[in-house]
Design a protein around this motif. Structure first.
Motif, mmCIF file in Angstrom:
data_model
loop_
_atom_site.group_PDB
_atom_site.id
_atom_site.type_symbol
_atom_site.label_atom_id
_atom_site.label_comp_id
_atom_site.label_asym_id
_atom_site.label_seq_id
_atom_site.Cartn_x
_atom_site.Cartn_y
_atom_site.Cartn_z
ATOM 1 N N LEU A 1 50.525 35.032 -52.251
ATOM 2 C CA LEU A 1 51.267 35.528 -53.417
ATOM 3 C C LEU A 1 51.091 34.604 -54.614
ATOM 4 C CD1 LEU A 1 54.557 36.882 -51.827
ATOM 5 C CD2 LEU A 1 52.619 38.191 -52.718
ATOM 6 N N ASN A 2 51.057 33.307 -54.383
ATOM 7 C CA ASN A 2 50.818 32.363 -55.475
ATOM 8 C C ASN A 2 49.444 32.605 -56.090
ATOM 9 O OD1 ASN A 2 53.310 31.158 -55.162
ATOM 10 N ND2 ASN A 2 52.535 29.490 -53.911
ATOM 11 N N ALA A 3 48.451 32.856 -55.259
ATOM 12 C CA ALA A 3 47.101 33.111 -55.761
ATOM 13 C C ALA A 3 47.046 34.427 -56.546
ATOM 14 C CB ALA A 3 46.111 33.145 -54.596
ATOM 15 N N ILE A 4 47.729 35.427 -56.040
ATOM 16 C CA ILE A 4 47.731 36.734 -56.709
ATOM 17 C C ILE A 4 48.387 36.644 -58.076
ATOM 18 C CG2 ILE A 4 48.697 39.070 -56.589
ATOM 19 C CD1 ILE A 4 48.186 38.933 -53.541
ATOM 20 N N ARG A 5 49.427 35.829 -58.177
ATOM 21 C CA ARG A 5 50.140 35.688 -59.454
ATOM 22 C C ARG A 5 49.279 35.041 -60.523
ATOM 23 N NH1 ARG A 5 54.773 34.399 -55.790
ATOM 24 N NH2 ARG A 5 55.860 36.366 -55.647
ATOM 25 N N ASN A 6 48.243 34.390 -60.112
ATOM 26 C CA ASN A 6 47.307 33.815 -61.065
ATOM 27 C C ASN A 6 46.585 34.960 -61.769
ATOM 28 O OD1 ASN A 6 44.567 33.014 -61.903
ATOM 29 N ND2 ASN A 6 45.211 31.011 -61.188
ATOM 30 N N GLU A 7 46.592 34.961 -63.073
ATOM 31 C CA GLU A 7 46.026 36.088 -63.841
ATOM 32 C C GLU A 7 44.563 36.352 -63.521
ATOM 33 O OE1 GLU A 7 46.029 39.355 -65.966
ATOM 34 O OE2 GLU A 7 47.817 38.168 -65.586
ATOM 35 N N LYS B 1 54.205 43.476 -52.636
ATOM 36 C CA LYS B 1 55.129 43.571 -51.502
ATOM 37 C C LYS B 1 54.706 44.701 -50.570
ATOM 38 C CE LYS B 1 59.719 45.127 -51.205
ATOM 39 N NZ LYS B 1 61.066 45.183 -51.751
ATOM 40 N N GLU B 2 54.339 45.847 -51.129
ATOM 41 C CA GLU B 2 53.915 46.978 -50.305
ATOM 42 C C GLU B 2 52.640 46.648 -49.532
ATOM 43 O OE1 GLU B 2 55.528 50.877 -52.759
ATOM 44 O OE2 GLU B 2 53.742 49.850 -53.507
ATOM 45 N N LYS B 3 51.713 45.958 -50.181
ATOM 46 C CA LYS B 3 50.486 45.561 -49.487
ATOM 47 C C LYS B 3 50.811 44.658 -48.307
ATOM 48 C CE LYS B 3 47.341 45.793 -53.429
ATOM 49 N NZ LYS B 3 46.499 45.030 -54.353
ATOM 50 N N ALA B 4 51.664 43.681 -48.533
ATOM 51 C CA ALA B 4 52.035 42.748 -47.464
ATOM 52 C C ALA B 4 52.718 43.488 -46.320
ATOM 53 C CB ALA B 4 52.931 41.642 -48.006
ATOM 54 N N VAL B 5 53.670 44.354 -46.641
ATOM 55 C CA VAL B 5 54.379 45.116 -45.610
ATOM 56 C C VAL B 5 53.389 45.990 -44.836
ATOM 57 C CG1 VAL B 5 56.072 46.956 -45.210
ATOM 58 C CG2 VAL B 5 56.631 45.060 -46.733
ATOM 59 N N ARG C 1 40.567 40.061 -60.872
ATOM 60 C CA ARG C 1 39.575 40.199 -59.810
ATOM 61 C C ARG C 1 39.993 41.285 -58.821
ATOM 62 N NH1 ARG C 1 39.902 38.602 -55.113
ATOM 63 N NH2 ARG C 1 41.390 36.940 -55.497
ATOM 64 N N LEU C 2 41.278 41.289 -58.450
ATOM 65 C CA LEU C 2 41.764 42.287 -57.495
ATOM 66 C C LEU C 2 41.617 43.709 -58.041
ATOM 67 C CD1 LEU C 2 44.974 40.644 -56.001
ATOM 68 C CD2 LEU C 2 42.888 41.241 -54.804
ATOM 69 N N LEU C 3 41.856 43.882 -59.317
ATOM 70 C CA LEU C 3 41.740 45.212 -59.912
ATOM 71 C C LEU C 3 40.294 45.691 -59.950
ATOM 72 C CD1 LEU C 3 44.276 44.900 -62.862
ATOM 73 C CD2 LEU C 3 44.564 46.151 -60.713
ATOM 74 N N SER C 4 39.359 44.760 -60.060
ATOM 75 C CA SER C 4 37.965 45.161 -60.208
ATOM 76 C C SER C 4 37.223 45.279 -58.878
ATOM 77 C CB SER C 4 37.236 44.165 -61.107
ATOM 78 O OG SER C 4 37.161 42.905 -60.479
ATOM 79 N N GLU C 5 37.747 44.711 -57.815
ATOM 80 C CA GLU C 5 37.052 44.761 -56.528
ATOM 81 C C GLU C 5 37.359 46.050 -55.777
ATOM 82 O OE1 GLU C 5 36.758 40.062 -55.427
ATOM 83 O OE2 GLU C 5 37.945 41.359 -54.165
ATOM 84 N N HIS C 6 36.431 46.445 -54.961
ATOM 85 C CA HIS C 6 36.612 47.640 -54.135
ATOM 86 C C HIS C 6 37.222 47.205 -52.807
ATOM 87 C CE1 HIS C 6 35.913 51.600 -52.545
ATOM 88 N NE2 HIS C 6 35.292 51.081 -51.508
ATOM 89 N N SER D 1 42.226 37.276 -41.494
ATOM 90 C CA SER D 1 42.304 38.722 -41.687
ATOM 91 C C SER D 1 43.416 39.075 -42.668
ATOM 92 C CB SER D 1 42.536 39.409 -40.342
ATOM 93 O OG SER D 1 42.785 40.781 -40.521
ATOM 94 N N PHE D 2 44.590 38.498 -42.464
ATOM 95 C CA PHE D 2 45.716 38.774 -43.351
ATOM 96 C C PHE D 2 45.389 38.364 -44.785
ATOM 97 C CE2 PHE D 2 49.386 37.044 -45.607
ATOM 98 C CZ PHE D 2 50.077 38.222 -45.808
ATOM 99 N N CYS D 3 44.906 37.142 -44.954
ATOM 100 C CA CYS D 3 44.617 36.645 -46.310
ATOM 101 C C CYS D 3 43.511 37.456 -46.977
ATOM 102 C CB CYS D 3 44.239 35.166 -46.261
ATOM 103 S SG CYS D 3 45.614 34.079 -45.795
ATOM 104 N N ASN D 4 42.515 37.856 -46.201
ATOM 105 C CA ASN D 4 41.439 38.668 -46.756
ATOM 106 C C ASN D 4 41.969 40.009 -47.248
ATOM 107 O OD1 ASN D 4 38.725 39.358 -47.423
ATOM 108 N ND2 ASN D 4 38.579 40.514 -45.535
ATOM 109 N N ARG D 5 42.870 40.613 -46.485
ATOM 110 C CA ARG D 5 43.445 41.901 -46.893
ATOM 111 C C ARG D 5 44.319 41.743 -48.127
ATOM 112 N NH1 ARG D 5 42.074 46.575 -45.456
ATOM 113 N NH2 ARG D 5 43.959 47.325 -44.518
ATOM 114 N N MET D 6 45.036 40.648 -48.202
ATOM 115 C CA MET D 6 45.902 40.424 -49.368
ATOM 116 C C MET D 6 45.082 40.134 -50.627
ATOM 117 S SD MET D 6 49.153 40.789 -48.800
ATOM 118 C CE MET D 6 49.954 39.876 -50.108
ATOM 119 N N LEU D 7 44.018 39.360 -50.467
ATOM 120 C CA LEU D 7 43.268 38.884 -51.621
ATOM 121 C C LEU D 7 41.974 39.655 -51.874
ATOM 122 C CD1 LEU D 7 43.683 35.090 -50.868
ATOM 123 C CD2 LEU D 7 44.989 36.451 -52.519
ATOM 124 N N SER D 8 41.551 40.454 -50.905
ATOM 125 C CA SER D 8 40.282 41.192 -50.988
ATOM 126 C C SER D 8 39.112 40.280 -51.314
ATOM 127 C CB SER D 8 40.381 42.319 -52.026
ATOM 128 O OG SER D 8 41.358 43.246 -51.659
#
Length: 172
Positions: A75-81, A123-127, A86-91, A26-33
């Protein structure tokens, strides 16, 4: 709980998986969508546990440590361009459990929250996820994110203010 015996005791690993896999997913899905990527992250968390059981500090709560590992991997995955694009384009879909006011248009608020959530920093998403979905306290969040408790409080304050400002037109 001593993790040094993990290599010898598959029952311990199975018990840990039963306790934490759903919450971590659940946590990882919310972070990575991304459900598929979230499942991969959870597997990576458990691989880390198997490979480095001595990395767990028995002075900490196990749940804090395992969420720290999951957060760092996300966070390592998110830092990948490629992941950033992908995160910006997903709903992003927010659970209806966050919408508690009976007179509000749930669909409208969900749509607005999706937009707001996309604009939050990592950071805000994680918090947000740790505090409101996993109901962790300030100290636990600070430990997981490796930041001072005051930073967590400040992040919560400004994040909630930002969300509130965006939602003002939808309140009485």
């Amino acid at each position: 709980m001593k993790l040094l015996s993990l290599e010898m005791d598959g029952k311990v690993l199975e018990e840990l998986y039963q306790r934490y896999a759903r919450k971590l997913t659940s946590f990882c899905n919310r972070m990575l969508s991304n459900k598929e990527k979230a499942g991969d992250m959870v597997q990576e968390v458990f691989i880390k546990i198997i490979e480095k059981p001595n990395a767990f500090d028995t002075q900490q709560k196990f749940s804090t440590w395992i969420f720290t590992v999951a957060n760092n991997l996300c966070l390592n995955a998110i830092r990948n361009e490629q992941n950033r694009q992908r995160l910006l384009s997903e709903h992003y879909i927010i659970d209806e459990q966050f919408i508690q006011h009976p007179t509000l248009d749930v669909k409208l608020i969900k749509t607005k929250m999706n937009i707001i959530f996309k604009d939050l920093s990592e950071k805000e998403k994680a918090v947000f996820i740790f505090r409101f979905e996993h109901e962790l306290n300030i100290k636990e969040i600070a430990t997981i994110l490796n930041i001072p408790e005051g930073s967590v409080k400040s992040c919560l304050y400004y994040m909630l203010k930002k969300i509130s400002n965006h939602l003002t037109p939808y309140t009485n």
